[in-house]
Motif scaffolding. Structure first.
Motif: not given
Length: 757
Positions: A375-376, A409-410, A412-414
């Motif tokens: 994701p990053y 995305l940010h 969701k994945h912190s």
């Protein structure tokens, strides 16, 4: 992490009072400082219920940094304990004094008694707790010492205590000479300032244990990422790293921190040297192969090549970066490493966009990153795609939709760092499209978020590049609206947050120079503006050349300005810097006006208008329409000029700079006066009075940014209108103010009608 240097296992030694007890593989050793901590823990257990809740809480918060940090002098340790609990500090000092001034058997008995902390049905210390692990490590390390090493440790403890005692006695003797109470208080305050209890400022003269070294490296790396001002200065940090590597040259992570430290000061040689040493040591120590099996060796090689490519790309060595990237791709393909290949694909796009614009690689990278669960990397790809499409003139609503998907995305994945980047990206996009109100809103959102979230104790994640970008935009927005004091405060804050030697300092340096340049131009101090051009050129060559042409134009050096603008136009068209191309075209059109070539200016303005509308640059389109209206006024069709002014005046008044607002209202007044020539007498008077009201509004705007040259023109125009209307008193007042400004400012001999801005 890398293991302790192998030579320490076979060469037990003592340096600066530190006894090395890791000759049998122990990764920690006993020092006088750690013995003082053991005494503190022992006294803390004895105190029990005598300690208040607040005192115990303070001591518990103090213990972790003391256990993890490097050794410190006894004086500093005593002061830290006194701040939490004064009587406990006295007990620790007395216990150390008895041990240091006693016999060797007292120290032996002390270590024997430490084991009692774990005995009983309800022991004072649990074996698996942080304190319990520390006690067990120290007991084990002490039991592994030979008799000669125990004696050296005892001697080191005596020296450790005596050095503190001598300092304390010296201070007491000097205090006897101070008869004034205020002087005594001032001295104590000075001592506290001279000896701040900050771990990052502690310099260790001897080698660190592995745990201490790991803590020091992780702490400094975290500070470099999130709050660079609280990290050690580049020279001090490099000195500590060299000292660490002197005792353990195979400590790979120390080489990597040295690489990050060299990047801070843009030292390409040292950063390359440290990066190569990091991967060499990583392979030699076998750390990668232990954690990754047989693939560890190849993994280190391909990521070494990838990091080397990123380093060369950062310094602008694109050919070397491409060669290193090809090597990384080849090794990753042989090992079937899809994660490494996706990173390589992202860097390949970065390298190729220096040559030509292509979204194919980037879109492929985003899709593959999502497929492999990265994701990053996927988010960074979306951010780059949005940036590229913003420069390509895509509609703002589509870009914001793409950023919304990225934000999902940010959250969701912190990925808090990418949230900041996304908001900074939105701020820059709204600025590009000329929507200053929306840009201001996004900037305030990011500032509010960062003020609420702490990354670590005492460290705020507000020293990142995103924070610097947003603050720079905020300073420029305030300066454009005439709030120069507020802009100065923001820049002052930026200078404190990002010192000149930090990696993001060039951002605020450029904005600071640009704001000073605009103020000097508004004030008619062209010699000062000219002196600022060199600083702007050093930070951004395109901006510097453009502002040099503006100064030459203001000084009536038309031919030199035209040559410079033509060269800049060709260069910006080649690198596809559309925003600067439009600005250059507007400046060239103004040169044609000043040279009385009004008809030649029209095609140039139409070209600028077509570009600004094609790339959705609304504010530049509005400014171009204002210039077209001015051209029509010069060509003798003021009615048509007034009609098209209504198309552009609203965005300028809503989102424009104060200077642009003033110029727009001044132009409206000129068109009204020119159109009134064919009106009936009554209607003409109404038109002239309306023009005076618009001139008053323009005068307010110009006064806000201290633009004296434009104020002089407005006053001259108002005086003429008042004279036409027969208002003698108002005419005389405007004439007097005009004369004052005219004597202060030099006259360039340019007719009033031939200047829009």
């Amino acid at each position: 992490m890398a293991s302790v240097h192998e030579s320490l296992y076979f060469n037990p030694m003592m340096t600066n009072g530190v006894v090395h007890a890791n000759v049998f593989g122990i990764k920690d050793w006993v020092t006088p400082y750690k013995m003082a901590l053991l005494v503190l823990l022992s006294e803390l257990g004895r105190a029990g219920a005598q300690l208040g809740l607040l005192e115990r809480r303070r001591l518990n918060r103090l213990l972790l940094p003391l256990l993890q940090g490097p050794d410190m002098p006894l004086e500093r340790l005593r002061k830290a304990i006194e701040e939490c609990c004064s009587h406990l500090a006295g007990s620790v000092h007395i216990r150390l004094k008895l041990m240091a001034e006693g016999e060797l058997k007292d120290m032996e008995q002390f270590f024997d008694d430490l084991s009692d902390s774990f005995t009983g049905t309800e022991p004072e210390v649990h074996k698996t707790s942080v304190v319990g692990l520390f006690l067990r490590h120290m007991i084990l390390a002490y039991n592994k010492l030979s008799f000669s090493q125990v004696y050296k440790l005892y001697t080191a403890l005596q020296q450790y205590f005596q050095s503190d005692d001598e300092k304390k006695n010296g201070i007491d003797e000097s205090d006897m000479d101070l008869t004034n109470t205020e002087e005594l208080e001032g001295k104590m305050e000075k001592e506290e300032l001279d000896l701040p209890l900050r771990e990052e400022e502690i310099s260790c003269s001897g080698p660190l244990s592995q745990k201490q070294a790991e803590y020091f490296l992780s702490q400094q790396a975290s500070l470099l990422k999130n709050d660079e001002t609280k990290a050690l200065a580049p020279a001090s940090l490099q000195k500590e790293l060299n000292n660490l590597l002197k005792f353990n040259p195979d400590f790979a992570e120390a080489h990597y921190l040295s690489y990050l430290n060299s990047l801070r000061v843009q030292d390409v040689f040292s950063s390359t040297h440290s990066l190569l040493h990091y991967f060499d040591r990583l392979i030699l120590t076998g750390a990668e192969s232990k954690s990754n099996g047989d693939e560890g060796y190849g993994r280190s090689l391909r990521y070494a090549a990838l990091n080397l490519a990123a380093l060369h790309c950062r310094f602008g060595h694109y050919q070397q970066a491409e060669l290193a990237l090809q090597e990384a791709i080849r090794i990753a393909q042989e090992s079937n490493d899809h994660v490494c290949l996706q990173h390589c694909l992202s860097w390949l796009y970065i390298l190729e966009q220096k040559i030509f614009d292509s979204c194919v690689l980037l879109e492929h990278s985003v899709n593959k990153s999502l497929h492999f669960g990265l994701p990053y990397l996927a988010s960074l790809g979306i951010q780059s795609l949005v940036q590229q499409r913003a420069f390509a003139g895509k509609a703002a609503n589509k870009l914001m939709d793409a950023l919304k998907d990225s934000d999902l995305l940010h959250w969701k994945h912190s990925l808090s760092e990418l949230i900041d980047i996304s908001i900074a990206q939105k701020t820059a996009i709204w600025r590009l499209y000329g929507r200053s109100t929306m840009a201001l809103q996004q900037a305030q959102t990011l500032l509010s978020m960062n003020s609420l979230e702490a990354v670590n104790v005492g460290v705020q994640q507000n020293n990142t590049e995103s924070f610097a970008v947003v603050l720079c935009h905020l300073a420029e927005l305030h300066a454009e609206q005439g709030y120069f004091a507020a802009a100065s405060e923001i820049l002052k804050h930026l200078k404190e947050r990002f010192p000149p030697n930090s990696q993001h300092a060039q951002l605020w340096m450029l904005f600071d120079q640009k704001i000073q340049f605009e103020r000097a131009m508004n004030d008619g101090r062209y010699h000062i503006a000219d002196s600022l051009v060199a600083g702007i050129t050093a930070l951004n060559s395109i901006e510097g050349v453009y502002r040099k042409a503006i100064v030459l134009k203001a000084q009536n050096q038309m031919s030199e300005a035209h040559k410079l603008l033509q060269k800049l136009l060709i260069h910006c068209q080649k690198i596809k810097n559309t925003e600067m191309v439009i600005s250059v075209l507007l400046s060239i059109a103004e040169l044609y006006w000043r040279s009385s070539c009004h008809t030649i200016a029209l095609p140039v303005l139409l070209q600028a208008l077509a570009l600004s509308r094609e790339y959705s640059l609304q504010y530049l389109a509005s400014e171009t329409v204002l210039n077209l209206a001015f051209s029509q006024l010069i060509l003798g069709i003021p009615e048509q000029a007034l009609n098209i002014l209504h198309m552009a005046i609203e965005p300028v008044l809503a989102h424009g700079a104060v200077l642009d607002k003033g110029c727009a209202m001044f132009l409206v007044a000129k068109c009204q006066v020119a159109s009134a020539a064919s009106y009936t007498p009554q209607k003409k008077i109404e038109a002239l009075e309306s023009a005076i009201l618009n001139l008053n509004e323009a005068k307010t705007y110009f006064a806000k940014v201290d633009c004296k040259e434009q104020l002089r023109d407005v006053l001259y125009f108002q005086a003429r209108l008042f004279h036409t209307l027969g208002k003698t008193q108002e005419r005389n007042k405007c004439a007097m103010l005009f004369r004052q400004l005219h004597q202060e400012l030099p006259a360039h001999g340019v007719p009033l009608i031939n200047a829009f801005k």
